[in-house]
Each structure stands twice: as structure tokens, then as C-alpha cells.
Design an enzyme around this catalytic site. Structure first.
Site, PDB file in Angstrom:
ATOM      1  N   HIS A 128       0.863  -1.181   0.000  1.00 14.22           N
ATOM      2  CA  HIS A 128       0.000   0.000   0.000  1.00 14.22           C
ATOM      3  C   HIS A 128       0.903   1.236   0.000  1.00 14.22           C
ATOM      4  O   HIS A 128       2.025   1.189   0.529  1.00 14.22           O
ATOM      5  CB  HIS A 128      -0.843  -0.048   1.288  1.00 14.22           C
ATOM      6  CG  HIS A 128      -1.883   1.005   1.412  1.00 14.22           C
ATOM      7  ND1 HIS A 128      -1.603   2.283   1.830  1.00 14.22           N
ATOM      8  CD2 HIS A 128      -3.224   0.973   1.199  1.00 14.22           C
ATOM      9  CE1 HIS A 128      -2.729   2.991   1.864  1.00 14.22           C
ATOM     10  NE2 HIS A 128      -3.727   2.218   1.485  1.00 14.22           N
ATOM     11  N   ASP A 205       2.985  -4.732   7.931  1.00 15.29           N
ATOM     12  CA  ASP A 205       1.759  -3.949   7.758  1.00 15.29           C
ATOM     13  C   ASP A 205       0.589  -4.932   7.858  1.00 15.29           C
ATOM     14  O   ASP A 205       0.321  -5.697   6.930  1.00 15.29           O
ATOM     15  CB  ASP A 205       1.809  -3.256   6.389  1.00 15.29           C
ATOM     16  CG  ASP A 205       0.493  -2.564   6.053  1.00 15.29           C
ATOM     17  OD1 ASP A 205      -0.501  -2.742   6.799  1.00 15.29           O
ATOM     18  OD2 ASP A 205       0.450  -1.857   5.029  1.00 15.29           O
ATOM     19  N   GLN A 208      -4.519  -5.450   6.736  1.00 14.59           N
ATOM     20  CA  GLN A 208      -5.477  -6.389   6.141  1.00 14.59           C
ATOM     21  C   GLN A 208      -5.387  -7.775   6.770  1.00 14.59           C
ATOM     22  O   GLN A 208      -6.051  -8.706   6.297  1.00 14.59           O
ATOM     23  CB  GLN A 208      -5.240  -6.500   4.623  1.00 14.59           C
ATOM     24  CG  GLN A 208      -5.405  -5.205   3.863  1.00 14.59           C
ATOM     25  CD  GLN A 208      -6.864  -4.729   3.793  1.00 14.59           C
ATOM     26  OE1 GLN A 208      -7.802  -5.470   4.082  1.00 14.59           O
ATOM     27  NE2 GLN A 208      -7.049  -3.472   3.424  1.00 14.59           N
ATOM     28  N   LYS A 231     -10.792  -0.876  10.092  1.00 14.33           N
ATOM     29  CA  LYS A 231     -10.991  -2.031   9.207  1.00 14.33           C
ATOM     30  C   LYS A 231     -11.445  -3.255  10.002  1.00 14.33           C
ATOM     31  O   LYS A 231     -11.599  -4.343   9.469  1.00 14.33           O
ATOM     32  CB  LYS A 231      -9.695  -2.355   8.462  1.00 14.33           C
ATOM     33  CG  LYS A 231      -9.294  -1.266   7.466  1.00 14.33           C
ATOM     34  CD  LYS A 231      -8.054  -1.656   6.706  1.00 14.33           C
ATOM     35  CE  LYS A 231      -7.357  -0.482   6.066  1.00 14.33           C
ATOM     36  NZ  LYS A 231      -7.992   0.008   4.847  1.00 14.33           N
ATOM     37  N   CYS A 371      -4.725   2.575  -3.724  1.00 17.93           N
ATOM     38  CA  CYS A 371      -3.491   3.053  -3.072  1.00 17.93           C
ATOM     39  C   CYS A 371      -2.364   2.056  -3.245  1.00 17.93           C
ATOM     40  O   CYS A 371      -1.569   1.813  -2.320  1.00 17.93           O
ATOM     41  CB  CYS A 371      -3.708   3.339  -1.588  1.00 17.93           C
ATOM     42  SG  CYS A 371      -4.859   4.662  -1.299  1.00 17.93           S
TER      43      CYS A 371
END
Ligand code: PMP
Length: 416
Positions: A128, A205, A208, A231, A371
Site C-alpha cells: 500500500h 503492515d 489487512q 478495518k 493506493c
């Protein structure tokens, strides 16, 4: 139907009032934009309201009852987040505004202090923008080398290249656990072991992954992990940076101001201990407290059940969508190699047109570069359409998506 997991979707759906919305004069909302942000259940909204109604106060600095209550509520959520990801010490949990800020914190507070010109930082083509741009800014400022593990045509990372790229010059590997653009699950354990062999740190990261999969920071063995509350059923404007205690302790502050200091004199200041050192100013107190209710909600369902439900939906969607005329589905073929994300294109139809027609039919998806422009460049497309699933989605939602796609292909005369 996969019955090997327990998830009462009808009951869950009743907690999400947004799902009762109609859009475009009467179409029932089918919300498939969860990779951008999830919906929020009534329990989270109620908890935020409760804070502002009954306990409203600033934290950490008042002696009055409300301030003590607010501080306790806020700090309890730090412990709750710590337990959720199995952190050894809740002081390793830093509250930020989101994944983006968490990564920027590491880049600036760790990177600026410990990296030297020509040191190598490794990211991937699947990142991202929030895990690319801060590193580019650091590169342009102090002259580090930034290298990208390339993506293969099937949406996986080229692990052979990763193996040769991560070497003794590597100081940190900063990598996503699950691609937001394609859903690819990255073999993060393998990346961590390659980095550790070279003595490099690893930032994962987890924007997700933490909302969808059980993540255990101690068994994973990374050094930093970033994710966002919005999220995973929580409010916007709240995120987490988890880091190993000694590493966080060795870093300089990110933002200066109230709460992050021990002493302030006219000529110099000294810093508070972690986590305060990295939490300058009044945080999103109500948001963090609402985030606690989101974690309770996810814990009640069980992360294993959430993952199993998403694999079931993704598998069903892949089977159904493959029959849509002119479709290209990007990323791994198998549901178990993906998060609940399906990125696709239709021949000769612009992704924004697809998104528009789906919206006319009540189906909310995202159309764009997500993104992740390097991913689009690697695929050779300007944009894709992305459908992404969460706990309240059903097979009927996927049927609605597929119906919307056949309206689109009829309208544009797409043939298989
Ligand atoms: N990384 C990934 C993989 C993401 O999916 C996102 C959000 N789309 C981010 C980082 C940025 O998260 P936020 O906007 O909440 O800071």
C-alpha cells in the site's frame, strides 16, 4: 456450505444498522468495500456514546473522577489490544491515528535514528502507498537504498528474489501481511526468517490481516506491526503500532508536545517512558474506547471462525465470478491463499463504470488503484474493481455482485 465453523451471520447482521440502508431509490445495500473500511456494530457506537455521555474527560492528567475513569477505560483497551495480538507487555501497544501513522512513526523515529546512507530497506511491489511513500521520503532525505521484492503474475511475491535481495546490507524489511489490492497472503514467517538470518528488523503492515486472521506477535517474531481500528469494526482515526519493548525504548519520539515528556525546560526537554513517549497530545480517547468494544465483538465470534467464513465466501465468489463474460480475476487462484479480497476487470469496460453500475444495483465495491499503484503497473492496468468481504457478508451478497456484473456485461455487450 462449509459447516466446519460457527458463525451466525443473521444474528451478526442485526448488529449492523447500515446493512438496512437502501441506496439509489430502493436497492438494498450490499456492502463489499470492507478492505477500505468495515461497518461498525451498534455495540461499538454505544460504547463511544457511553464514553462521551458518562465519562467525558481528558486522560492521564486529571485527578477528578471523570478523568480517572476515562484514563482507566483508555488504558484497559491498551491491555485488551495487547492480549488480542498476544503482546508480552501492553506498553508495547502505541495508539496512533491508523496504519499510515504507525508506519510513519517507525520510519521517522527508528529510521532517522538508526539508518545511515546506503543502508538497505526492503519493501515489496505489493505494498500500500503508506508502506512505500514514507520510505521514499526517508530515502530522499538521508540516502538509504529502497528495494522492492517483485510480484509474480499470479499475485504472489517472488520469494527467490526475496531470498537474494535480503542480505547483510538489509537493515529493515517492511512488508504487508495481506495485499489490500489483490488479497494475496504473504508468507510472512518466511520473510521474517530471511530477515532475521541477516540481523535485520521486520515491520509487518497488518492492516489487512489483524481484522481477518489470528495474529500472534510473539510467535510471529516481527519487530513492529501496524494496523487500523476502522478495518476491524472500530472507529476511524485509531490505529496501533506494536513494537518490541527494547526497540521502542531505544527510539526517539515522533511528535513533540503534551503527554510525551517527563520534563520541559526552556533549553531542553526529556521524554516520558513508552508508550507515552509516542503519544503526544490528546489522543482519540472515545475512539480507542470504541475500539475496545470492536475487539470484544471479534473475540466473541472468534478469529478462526471469521477466517473460515471469509475463505468460504471467497471460494464461492471465485467459482461464481469465473463464469462472468470477459472477466479477469487478479491474484492467487485459491481462496486459502487470499484474504477476503477479489480484484478484477471486465474486458473493454472501465472499472469506474463497473463500480457505478454495481452501485446502481446497491452493491458497494471499490474501483481504482487501491493506493497500490505499483501493483496496477505490474498488472498493466490503470485500475481494478475490488470486492472485499467481512463477517456480515453472505453468499447472497456475492450473488448480488454477480447479478450486477451481468447487468454490466449486457449493457456493454461483453461476450465470453
Ligand atoms: N496498509 C494496507 C495494507 C491497507 O490496506 C491500508 C488501508 N487501505 C493501509 C495500509 C492504510 O491504512 P489507514 O488508511 O487506516 O492508515
Amino acid at each position: 456450505m462449509n459447516t466446519s465453523y460457527q458463525l451466525d451471520v443473521d444474528k451478526i447482521r442485526r448488529d449492523f444498522p447500515t446493512l438496512k440502508r437502501e441506496v439509489n431509490s430502493g436497492a438494498s445495500l450490499v456492502y463489499l468495500d470492507n478492505a477500505a473500511t468495515s461497518l461498525r456494530p451498534i455495540q461499538v457506537m454505544a460504547q463511544i456514546t457511553r464514553f462521551y455521555r458518562d465519562h467525558n474527560s481528558n486522560i492521564h492528567r486529571g485527578v477528578h473522577t471523570l478523568s480517572v475513569e476515562a484514563t482507566e477505560m483508555f488504558e484497559n483497551i491498551r491491555s485488551k489490544v495487547g492480549k488480542f495480538i498476544n503482546a508480552e507487555d501492553s506498553r508495547e501497544v502505541i495508539f496512533t491515528r491508523g496504519t499510515t501513522e504507525s508506519i510513519n512513526l517507525v520510519v521517522n523515529s527508528w529510521g532517522r535514528k538508526f539508518l545511515k546512507p546506503n543502508d538497505e530497506v526492503i519493501i515489496s511491489e505489493l505494498e500500500h502507498h503508506s508502506n512505500i511513500v514514507p520510505w521514499q521520503m526517508l530515502r530522499d532525505s538521508i540516502g538509504i537504498k529502497l528495494k522492492y521484492i517483485p510480484m509474480l503474475d499470479n499475485g504472489h511475491l517472488d520469494m527467490d528474489v526475496a531470498e537474494s535481495m535480503i542480505n547483510s546490507k538489509t537493515k529493515i524489511v517492511s512488508i504487508t501481511a495481506v495485499s489490500n489490492a489483490l488479497g494475496t497472503i504473504i508468507p510472512i514467517e518466511k520473510v521474517i526468517s530471511l530477515a532475521k538470518k541477516q540481523g535485520a528488523l521486520v515491520l509487518v503492515d497488518c492492516a489487512q490481516s489483524v481484522p481477518h486472521l489470528k495474529v500472534d506477535v510473539q510467535s510471529l517474531g516481527a519487530d513492529f506491526m501496524a494496523f487500523s481500528a476502522h478495518k476491524m469494526l472500530g472507529p476511524t482515526g485509531v490505529g496501533v503500532l506494536w513494537g518490541k519493548f527494547d526497540i521502542l525504548d531505544s527510539m526517539d519520539p515522533f511528535l513533540g508536545g503534551g503527554d510525551m515528556i517527563l520534563t520541559v525546560n526552556m533549553d531542553h526537554s526529556t521524554w516520558a517512558e513508552i508508550p507515552s513517549k509516542f503519544e503526544a497530545g490528546t489522543p482519540n480517547i472515545g475512539g480507542v474506547i470504541g475500539f475496545g468494544a470492536a475487539i470484544d465483538y471479534l473475540n466473541d465470534i472468534g478469529m478462526e471462525n471469521i477466517r473460515a467464513h471469509e475463505v468460504d465466501l471467497t471460494d464461492y465468489a471465485l467459482q461464481k465470478m469465473i463464469d462472468v463474460p470477459g472477466i479477469t480475476i487478479f491474484g492467487p487462484n485459491l481462496a486459502k491463499e487470499r484474504g477476503g479480497v477479489i480484484s478484477f476487470a471486465l474486458e473493454n469496460v472501465h472499472p469506474h463504470d463497473i463500480g457505478q453500475i454495481l452501485d446502481d444495483n446497491g452493491v458497494a465495491v471499490r474501483a481504482g488503484h487501491h493506493c497500490a499503484q505499483p501493483v496496477m503497473n505490474a498488472l498493466g492496468v490503470p485500475a481494478t474493481v475490488r470486492a472485499s468481504f467481512y463477517i456480515y457478508n453472505t453468499r447472497e451478497d456475492i450473488d448480488a455482485l454477480v447479478n450486477g456484473l451481468s447487468v454490466t456485461t449486457d449493457l456493454f455487450g461483453v461476450k465470453s
